[in-house]
Design a protein around this motif. Sequence first.
Motif, PDB file in Angstrom:
ATOM      1  N   UNK A 261      -1.163 -16.730  89.091  1.00 43.02           N
ATOM      2  CA  UNK A 261      -0.349 -16.214  88.002  1.00 43.02           C
ATOM      3  C   UNK A 261       0.556 -15.072  88.462  1.00 43.02           C
ATOM      4  N   UNK A 262       0.039 -14.110  89.243  1.00 43.71           N
ATOM      5  CA  UNK A 262       0.941 -13.082  89.772  1.00 43.71           C
ATOM      6  C   UNK A 262       2.049 -13.660  90.662  1.00 43.71           C
ATOM      7  N   UNK A 263       1.733 -14.731  91.398  1.00 46.11           N
ATOM      8  CA  UNK A 263       2.751 -15.373  92.226  1.00 46.11           C
ATOM      9  C   UNK A 263       3.856 -15.953  91.351  1.00 46.11           C
ATOM     10  N   UNK A 264       3.463 -16.643  90.275  1.00 47.49           N
ATOM     11  CA  UNK A 264       4.449 -17.220  89.359  1.00 47.49           C
ATOM     12  C   UNK A 264       5.297 -16.126  88.711  1.00 47.49           C
ATOM     13  N   UNK A 265       4.665 -15.017  88.332  1.00 45.58           N
ATOM     14  CA  UNK A 265       5.410 -13.927  87.724  1.00 45.58           C
ATOM     15  C   UNK A 265       6.402 -13.318  88.710  1.00 45.58           C
ATOM     16  N   UNK A 277       2.201 -23.312  95.550  1.00 47.08           N
ATOM     17  CA  UNK A 277       1.245 -23.101  94.462  1.00 47.08           C
ATOM     18  C   UNK A 277       0.259 -24.261  94.418  1.00 47.08           C
ATOM     19  N   UNK A 278      -0.987 -23.981  93.972  1.00 47.83           N
ATOM     20  CA  UNK A 278      -1.965 -25.040  93.794  1.00 47.83           C
ATOM     21  C   UNK A 278      -2.931 -24.767  92.636  1.00 47.83           C
ATOM     22  N   UNK A 279      -2.387 -24.175  91.564  1.00 53.43           N
ATOM     23  CA  UNK A 279      -3.173 -23.923  90.364  1.00 53.43           C
ATOM     24  C   UNK A 279      -2.424 -24.511  89.179  1.00 53.43           C
ATOM     25  N   UNK A 280      -3.099 -25.332  88.406  1.00 59.11           N
ATOM     26  CA  UNK A 280      -2.432 -26.195  87.435  1.00 59.11           C
ATOM     27  C   UNK A 280      -1.639 -25.437  86.374  1.00 59.11           C
ATOM     28  N   UNK A 281      -2.236 -24.454  85.705  1.00 60.64           N
ATOM     29  CA  UNK A 281      -1.565 -23.822  84.569  1.00 60.64           C
ATOM     30  C   UNK A 281      -0.233 -23.190  84.948  1.00 60.64           C
ATOM     31  N   UNK A 285       3.638 -24.407  83.854  1.00 60.69           N
ATOM     32  CA  UNK A 285       4.536 -23.440  83.233  1.00 60.69           C
ATOM     33  C   UNK A 285       5.862 -23.353  83.985  1.00 60.69           C
ATOM     34  N   UNK A 286       5.800 -23.313  85.310  1.00 59.39           N
ATOM     35  CA  UNK A 286       7.025 -23.223  86.103  1.00 59.39           C
ATOM     36  C   UNK A 286       7.875 -24.484  85.956  1.00 59.39           C
ATOM     37  N   UNK A 290      11.749 -24.976  84.077  1.00 58.81           N
ATOM     38  CA  UNK A 290      12.933 -25.476  84.778  1.00 58.81           C
ATOM     39  C   UNK A 290      13.050 -25.122  86.236  1.00 58.81           C
ATOM     40  N   UNK A 291      11.989 -24.593  86.830  1.00 62.01           N
ATOM     41  CA  UNK A 291      12.069 -24.225  88.240  1.00 62.01           C
ATOM     42  C   UNK A 291      12.046 -25.472  89.116  1.00 62.01           C
ATOM     43  N   UNK A 292      12.966 -25.572  90.089  1.00 56.28           N
ATOM     44  CA  UNK A 292      12.981 -26.736  90.969  1.00 56.28           C
ATOM     45  C   UNK A 292      11.867 -26.673  92.001  1.00 56.28           C
TER      46      UNK A 292
END
Length: 539
Positions: A261-265, A277-281, A285-286, A290-292
């Motif tokens: 989650x911190x990585x996505x943020x 990334x390798x965590x589903x939620x 979300x990404x 719309x993230x490619x």
Amino acid sequence: MTRSSLRRPRRLTAATLAITASMLLASCANSESNRGAGESADSGSTLEIGMVNEQTEPGTPNKGGTLTFSGFSSVTTLDPAKSQVAGAVGGSELGAIYDSLMRYDPIEKTFVPQLAQSLDPSSDSKTWTLKLRDGVKFSDGTTLDSKAVVDSINRYVNNKGPQSSLWAAKVASMDAPDASTVIFNLIDPWTGIQSMLSTGPGMIVAPTAQQGDQFTPIGAGAFTLEKFTPNEELLLAARPDYHGGAPNIDKLKLISIVGAQPTAEALKTGGIDAAYMRTLTPILDLIESGYPGFIDIPSLGYIANVNMAEGRPGSDLRVRQAMALAIDPETLNTRVNNGKGLPGQEIFQDTSRWHNDVAPIGVDPAKAKELLDQAKADGYDGKVTFLSIQEPSSQATALAVQAMLNAVGFDVQIEYVTSASDVTKRVLVDHDYDMGTGALSLSEADPFERLYTNLKTGGRNNATGYSDPQMDVLLDELGVATTDEDKKTVLAEIQQRATDTVPWQIWGNVPTLDVWNKNVHGLQQSIDGIMFFDEAWKE
């Protein structure tokens, strides 16, 4: 001419098993389903292997700037012979320094030359001829020639790199008849050499890299080392003399943010430009934001290992069968992922090109209880310990497994440890466990290698002690299969044998995502989530 046209004319590590807290997601639940063999859990996920939120043609690349990439785990070594080279474990970072002889194109599902100009098999796939590109130099200015390739691969094998035992079992010798040619003479027909040359053995280190005990990361990749703080940061500088042309970006900063989650943020706020990334939620979300990126779905991404050593509960096939019949992957998916995950008991789900129609064991608590009662009648006390990381998602998984197994008559105790590395040591090194969650993460490019090393009797990564002569024969047959059709035939037989002998508890898959900001372009994918950055640029 564009760079694209130039490019195309028993060491054990935590990565081997890929045991991570982020993939141990579940909630405590009792399973009341009763699905027989062949009725596997249905996925509510719409994820498929391939590109997501594809970008339009961006125009002329910008030059300059720094691209920051967050890997899944911190880089601890820059020596390809001392690391399991994969997207989750330093593969992209090392690829930036060394490049690789071959690259897997996951869109076209084929291997393509990278540092190599070509790699061609003989008619029987027992001899492979590698041709090197002209003018490729290491960052110290010396030429990448056939002798350097042979010496680097020999160094990898002699240093017992993670893939060295399989390489030694398959490759009889290497010849270098001229400066641009390497001939690989194999013991048996084998196509897996393409995969090998796309990962660790194919990342060629310069002859000057090893001086006594001192190793310096000198490769033929697009970037050179500027700063390295193990477990913190790797800073690379672009090479103006890279064989494909100078990279667009000036600097490549490679870090690892703890937690998905911190990585996505960080991606959303611009703190980083790209990530693995390798965590589903956060992945969902990404994608929805719309993230490619590129979605991969490795097979056997969410499993449990069961120790089969003498004196352990898992040494009894009936116990392993009872566990598999009692634990419902669909219940785990519903409680954890709101039905959006990838549950199932097949080795290869229908997202995989290796999928087959062989029925998995199914979910049947009544039958599980019957098998467990038989084992108890022969002296088994029903006790089993589940090894878990002491963090919320892993604890939830452990509690769910405990509840479903206890419901059919097991007596499950949960043993908590503080980190994934603790689990890895207990499972892979010490073999001191009854049951614990893990993963094999079989590559779509070539599932043979990890199946072989994890299932083969006495295999380097065989964490469970599984030994089955019939499975050994099937693995050997898979190793010499040279067409996708032949491989699928053997893999179906492996699925049937796995259904009969239960080498793992299979609960589903975990997707991975190579992802980047919308102002980033030119990233290239390779095998197992590895990315290349030499054509990357930022608007």
